[in-house]
Design a protein around this motif. Structure first.
Motif, PDB file in Angstrom:
ATOM      1  N   VAL A  61      -9.978  15.161 -40.982  1.00 48.68           N
ATOM      2  CA  VAL A  61      -8.853  14.942 -40.082  1.00 48.68           C
ATOM      3  C   VAL A  61      -9.063  13.649 -39.294  1.00 48.68           C
ATOM      4  CG1 VAL A  61      -7.596  15.801 -38.069  1.00 48.68           C
ATOM      5  CG2 VAL A  61      -8.287  17.387 -39.875  1.00 48.68           C
ATOM      6  N   SER A  62      -8.046  12.801 -39.304  1.00 52.18           N
ATOM      7  CA  SER A  62      -8.035  11.596 -38.480  1.00 52.18           C
ATOM      8  C   SER A  62      -6.709  11.567 -37.726  1.00 52.18           C
ATOM      9  CB  SER A  62      -8.212  10.338 -39.337  1.00 52.18           C
ATOM     10  OG  SER A  62      -7.208  10.268 -40.339  1.00 52.18           O
ATOM     11  N   CYS A  63      -6.455  10.496 -36.980  1.00 53.73           N
ATOM     12  CA  CYS A  63      -5.239  10.493 -36.161  1.00 53.73           C
ATOM     13  C   CYS A  63      -4.824   9.080 -35.785  1.00 53.73           C
ATOM     14  CB  CYS A  63      -5.455  11.321 -34.888  1.00 53.73           C
ATOM     15  SG  CYS A  63      -6.694  10.623 -33.761  1.00 53.73           S
ATOM     16  N   SER A  64      -3.644   8.974 -35.187  1.00 52.83           N
ATOM     17  CA  SER A  64      -3.166   7.713 -34.630  1.00 52.83           C
ATOM     18  C   SER A  64      -3.503   7.673 -33.138  1.00 52.83           C
ATOM     19  CB  SER A  64      -1.662   7.553 -34.862  1.00 52.83           C
ATOM     20  OG  SER A  64      -0.954   8.613 -34.245  1.00 52.83           O
ATOM     21  N   ARG A  65      -3.260   6.547 -32.510  1.00 51.83           N
ATOM     22  CA  ARG A  65      -3.704   6.340 -31.126  1.00 51.83           C
ATOM     23  C   ARG A  65      -3.123   7.326 -30.110  1.00 51.83           C
ATOM     24  NH1 ARG A  65      -4.170   0.617 -27.836  1.00 51.83           N
ATOM     25  NH2 ARG A  65      -4.708   1.532 -25.819  1.00 51.83           N
ATOM     26  N   PRO A  66      -1.825   7.715 -30.203  1.00 55.64           N
ATOM     27  CA  PRO A  66      -1.291   8.643 -29.196  1.00 55.64           C
ATOM     28  C   PRO A  66      -2.068   9.953 -29.087  1.00 55.64           C
ATOM     29  CG  PRO A  66       0.501   7.651 -30.423  1.00 55.64           C
ATOM     30  CD  PRO A  66      -0.760   7.238 -31.115  1.00 55.64           C
ATOM     31  N   ILE A  67      -2.660  10.387 -30.183  1.00 57.99           N
ATOM     32  CA  ILE A  67      -3.423  11.635 -30.160  1.00 57.99           C
ATOM     33  C   ILE A  67      -4.713  11.453 -29.359  1.00 57.99           C
ATOM     34  CG2 ILE A  67      -4.499  13.418 -31.583  1.00 57.99           C
ATOM     35  CD1 ILE A  67      -1.419  13.172 -31.801  1.00 57.99           C
ATOM     36  N   VAL A  68      -5.320  10.287 -29.487  1.00 59.30           N
ATOM     37  CA  VAL A  68      -6.534   9.984 -28.717  1.00 59.30           C
ATOM     38  C   VAL A  68      -6.179   9.770 -27.242  1.00 59.30           C
ATOM     39  CG1 VAL A  68      -8.390   8.294 -28.379  1.00 59.30           C
ATOM     40  CG2 VAL A  68      -7.757   9.030 -30.694  1.00 59.30           C
ATOM     41  N   ASP A  69      -5.069   9.062 -26.990  1.00 56.12           N
ATOM     42  CA  ASP A  69      -4.646   8.828 -25.603  1.00 56.12           C
ATOM     43  C   ASP A  69      -4.369  10.138 -24.872  1.00 56.12           C
ATOM     44  OD1 ASP A  69      -4.873   6.128 -25.992  1.00 56.12           O
ATOM     45  OD2 ASP A  69      -2.732   5.770 -26.291  1.00 56.12           O
ATOM     46  N   ALA A  70      -3.881  11.130 -25.628  1.00 58.22           N
ATOM     47  CA  ALA A  70      -3.613  12.444 -25.034  1.00 58.22           C
ATOM     48  C   ALA A  70      -4.882  13.287 -24.921  1.00 58.22           C
ATOM     49  CB  ALA A  70      -2.579  13.193 -25.870  1.00 58.22           C
ATOM     50  N   LYS A  71      -6.008  12.738 -25.451  1.00 61.16           N
ATOM     51  CA  LYS A  71      -7.315  13.403 -25.423  1.00 61.16           C
ATOM     52  C   LYS A  71      -7.328  14.700 -26.230  1.00 61.16           C
ATOM     53  CE  LYS A  71      -8.502  11.430 -20.915  1.00 61.16           C
ATOM     54  NZ  LYS A  71      -9.135  10.246 -21.548  1.00 61.16           N
ATOM     55  N   TRP A  72      -6.535  14.717 -27.308  1.00 58.10           N
ATOM     56  CA  TRP A  72      -6.527  15.874 -28.206  1.00 58.10           C
ATOM     57  C   TRP A  72      -7.615  15.749 -29.259  1.00 58.10           C
ATOM     58  CZ3 TRP A  72      -0.520  16.192 -29.282  1.00 58.10           C
ATOM     59  CH2 TRP A  72       0.131  16.540 -28.084  1.00 58.10           C
ATOM     60  N   LEU A  73      -7.950  14.506 -29.641  1.00 58.46           N
ATOM     61  CA  LEU A  73      -9.041  14.246 -30.567  1.00 58.46           C
ATOM     62  C   LEU A  73      -9.860  13.080 -30.035  1.00 58.46           C
ATOM     63  CD1 LEU A  73      -7.336  14.553 -34.094  1.00 58.46           C
ATOM     64  CD2 LEU A  73      -8.998  16.121 -33.097  1.00 58.46           C
TER      65      LEU A  73
END
Length: 328
Positions: free
Chosen positions: A238-250
């Motif tokens: 599983v990887s993600c885009s930046r909004p997911i990291v900014d929301a501190k979900w991953l």
């Protein structure tokens, strides 16, 4: 009359960037009859290694080396490029963070048009090129015209032009260092400090062959286990885009993009990801991209081999069930 095109090569640690293989395709898309010369700048043994690698794709490679190029500094590169580029030449370069720093000022030095972040070309008529760009995070495509008969500086988006992996050019490397340094090494008001690598995490997505990547379409942190289940069924990460990291979900280590990790999977599944150029800039190696998004105008569809209009919260469980069924 065919254009005289020069392609600026990005590289790191003696290894040419994947955009090296895309630049030659972009150049031929601009003008199929053009002569294309690669330009490699740097210092030491790394420079020689990159030149040898690039010569497999380009029939002619210009090498520019000096101690001042040991660390990235667009001010110095601009001066040296302006000294060696012939009048009327067209320079292509990747639209990465360094290119954004280098190219606008270079176009001023050369007194030529600058067309940034190009995703396609629609031909040349009387020296006027029509280039395709994207605005509003890819929601709108714009057609920009510029007279490049007297030269131009153009940056192209990474991952948009198909990589030419033939590597059959057997090119010749010409050392242009003396020409570039005629008049002395340029001075710079900048001081290089360090390169800060993206932080490491428990999972190294850069080594994954299959990535299940989620974006805003996941809607809520509580929905992440749906992606985890799909990835487990597919043998993916599983990887993600930046909004997911900014929301501190991953964690940051799972972010794909210019401000995250650069990945080279064989298969990249983009789930609920719009496909901004910052995100696509982190995807290298021409993977098989599957895009799932409710918005049919999402730019990710322009680079995907398979595009599916669907709500990922409905799509992921259905695909997971199908994969498990096929595995028996």
């Amino acid at each position: 009359m065919a254009l005289q095109i020069y392609a600026y090569m990005a590289h790191k640690g003696g290894v040419a960037d994947d955009t090296t293989l895309e630049m030659i395709t972009a150049a031929k898309a601009l003008d199929a009859d053009a002569s294309v010369t690669a330009i490699v700048m740097g210092s030491g043994a790394d420079l020689d290694a990159v030149c040898t690698d690039v010569a497999a794709t380009y029939s002619e490679v210009w090498k520019i080396g000096c101690d001042a190029l040991a660390s990235p500094n667009a001010e110095i590169n601009r001066v040296l490029l302006a000294r060696v580029l012939p009048e009327g030449s067209v320079l292509l370069a990747p639209n990465d963070t360094f290119g954004m720093d280098l190219l606008p000022g270079l176009s001023i030095k050369l007194d030529t048009p600058f067309i940034p972040d190009v995703v396609g070309f629609e031909g040349i008529d009387g020296g006027v090129v029509t280039a395709v760009r994207q605005e509003y995070s890819g929601q709108v495509s714009t057609h920009v015209q510029a007279d490049i008969s007297g030269g131009a500086v153009i940056s192209t988006r990474a991952g948009v032009f198909k990589a030419d992996e033939s590597k059959s050019a057997g090119g010749q490397v010409t050392d242009k260092s003396a020409d570039a340094l005629e008049g002395g090494a340029p001075e710079s008001s900048r001081q290089f400090l360090e390169i800060v690598e993206a932080e490491a995490g428990d999972v190294d997505i850069t080594k994954a062959e299959v990535l299940v990547s989620v974006g805003r379409g996941i809607e809520d942190e509580d929905n992440l286990p749906i992606a985890d289940e799909l990835a487990e069924a597919m043998g993916a990460t599983v990887s993600c885009s930046r909004p997911i990291v900014d929301a501190k979900w991953l964690e940051k280590a799972r972010q794909v993009g210019t401000s995250g990790q650069t990945v080279k999977p064989k298969v990249y599944m983009a789930l609920g990801i719009s496909g901004s150029f910052q995100h696509l800039g982190g995807i290298k190696g021409s993977p098989f991209i599957v895009a799932v998004n409710k918005n049919t105008k999402a730019p990710i569809f322009q680079v995907a081999e398979v595009g599916i209009e669907a709500d990922i919260l409905d799509f992921m469980p259905a695909l997971t069930e199908k994969v498990k069924e096929m595995k028996g």
